[in-house]
Design a protein around this motif. Structure first.
Motif, mmCIF file in Angstrom:
data_model
loop_
_atom_site.group_PDB
_atom_site.id
_atom_site.type_symbol
_atom_site.label_atom_id
_atom_site.label_comp_id
_atom_site.label_asym_id
_atom_site.label_seq_id
_atom_site.Cartn_x
_atom_site.Cartn_y
_atom_site.Cartn_z
ATOM 1 N N LEU A 31 68.802 -14.298 74.356
ATOM 2 C CA LEU A 31 67.499 -14.292 75.037
ATOM 3 C C LEU A 31 67.478 -15.416 76.065
ATOM 4 O O LEU A 31 67.775 -16.569 75.738
ATOM 5 C CB LEU A 31 66.363 -14.487 74.026
ATOM 6 C CG LEU A 31 64.933 -14.428 74.596
ATOM 7 C CD1 LEU A 31 64.640 -13.026 75.157
ATOM 8 C CD2 LEU A 31 63.905 -14.805 73.537
ATOM 9 N N SER A 59 63.007 -13.058 78.284
ATOM 10 C CA SER A 59 61.720 -13.361 77.646
ATOM 11 C C SER A 59 60.548 -12.936 78.525
ATOM 12 O O SER A 59 59.409 -12.884 78.071
ATOM 13 C CB SER A 59 61.625 -14.860 77.349
ATOM 14 O OG SER A 59 61.783 -15.625 78.537
ATOM 15 N N ILE A 64 59.389 -12.379 71.577
ATOM 16 C CA ILE A 64 60.323 -12.761 70.520
ATOM 17 C C ILE A 64 60.015 -12.000 69.229
ATOM 18 O O ILE A 64 60.916 -11.639 68.472
ATOM 19 C CB ILE A 64 60.304 -14.289 70.273
ATOM 20 C CG1 ILE A 64 61.398 -14.698 69.290
ATOM 21 C CG2 ILE A 64 58.938 -14.743 69.810
ATOM 22 C CD1 ILE A 64 62.807 -14.440 69.750
ATOM 23 N N TYR A 88 60.098 -19.360 70.231
ATOM 24 C CA TYR A 88 60.588 -18.587 69.094
ATOM 25 C C TYR A 88 60.314 -19.199 67.723
ATOM 26 O O TYR A 88 60.419 -18.521 66.702
ATOM 27 C CB TYR A 88 62.106 -18.385 69.231
ATOM 28 C CG TYR A 88 62.893 -19.652 69.042
ATOM 29 C CD1 TYR A 88 63.294 -20.072 67.776
ATOM 30 C CD2 TYR A 88 63.229 -20.463 70.127
ATOM 31 C CE1 TYR A 88 64.001 -21.254 67.598
ATOM 32 C CE2 TYR A 88 63.927 -21.641 69.962
ATOM 33 C CZ TYR A 88 64.311 -22.035 68.694
ATOM 34 O OH TYR A 88 64.986 -23.204 68.519
#
Length: 249
Positions: A31, A59, A64, A88
């Motif tokens: 990510l 993102s 998340i 996260y």
């Protein structure tokens, strides 16, 4: 072990490469903020033959929570920035996902958040996650204990673009009870990272040196930590906690 990686800069890419080449771990996804490489295969992008499903996500286009629910992992490894934990941390802790942070420096606010998250899951943080530099820290503390009056200087060398004092050097200074004024910083060329502790005795000196030859050293450190955290109960851990287990056996 299923791994999710946060951050895909130079170090993140090197860490991903090490994970992809280890059969005991599966890189499920990466990510990052940018959407430039979104949905690209990590192994294909890095040119590494692998059957692992790891894809790159942004993102900006997926939360998340959605990522963790659609592509669950056992651990998240963070090589992003000191604010990445806000992206996260809560979602990972609520799902019992282990957090391994290799961020070089956190403010007190982020440290407090790590402590809070550790009430629900395993949280690990080390400013430098290479195994060698933590051996250096261990040895330096041992020598200081033998000769608490010794003069100590710390030298840290990094690539030209690195901002601020090395988090590892700060950790060394704190462990050895010396001030920040005893840290000497050098920024030249493309040095990956070098730390040296100089002990000044009467008529002699002792130098402990650690140098990262390539950023893959961070990947090896990550897997060492992940392996040693497999059966640990929830809580906040540092590298010394892991090393002490080996000295006690």
């Amino acid at each position: 072990m299923r791994i999710g990686l946060i951050g895909f800069g130079k170090t993140g890419k090197a860490v991903a490469s090490v994970i992809l080449q280890n059969q005991e771990y599966s890189l499920e996804w990466v990510l990052r903020q940018s959407a430039l490489l979104e949905h690209r295969s990590v192994s294909e992008f890095l040119g590494i033959a692998s059957d692992e499903p790891g894809l790159i996500y942004s993102s900006a286009n997926i939360s998340i929570e959605e990522l963790l629910d659609k592509h669950p992992v056992d651990a998240i490894i963070d090589f992003s920035s000191k604010t990445g934990i806000y992206l996260y941390g809560k979602a990972a802790s609520e799902r019992g996902v282990r957090i391994i942070s290799a961020i070089s420096h956190y403010e007190e606010e982020e440290k407090a958040l790590l402590k809070e998250l550790s009430e629900k899951t395993v949280v690990f943080w080390s400013p430098n996650i290479t195994l060698g530099v933590n051996y250096l820290l261990f040895a330096a503390k041992f020598l200081k204990k033998i000769a608490p009056w010794v003069d100590i200087e710390i030298i840290e060398e990094h690539f030209k673009g690195k901002d601020g004092v090395s988090g590892t050097a700060m950790k060394l200074a704190q462990a050895l009870e010396v001030g920040e004024s005893e840290i000497n910083s050098i920024r030249v060329g493309g040095i990956v990272g070098k730390h040296e502790v100089v002990f000044g005795f009467p008529y002699q000196t002792v130098r402990l040196v650690h140098e990262s030859i390539s950023r893959e050293a961070f990947g090896s450190g990550v897997l060492f930590v992940a392996d040693n955290l497999r059966n640990q109960p929830k809580g906040l851990y540092k590298f010394e906690d892991i090393l002490m287990q080996h000295f006690q056996n």
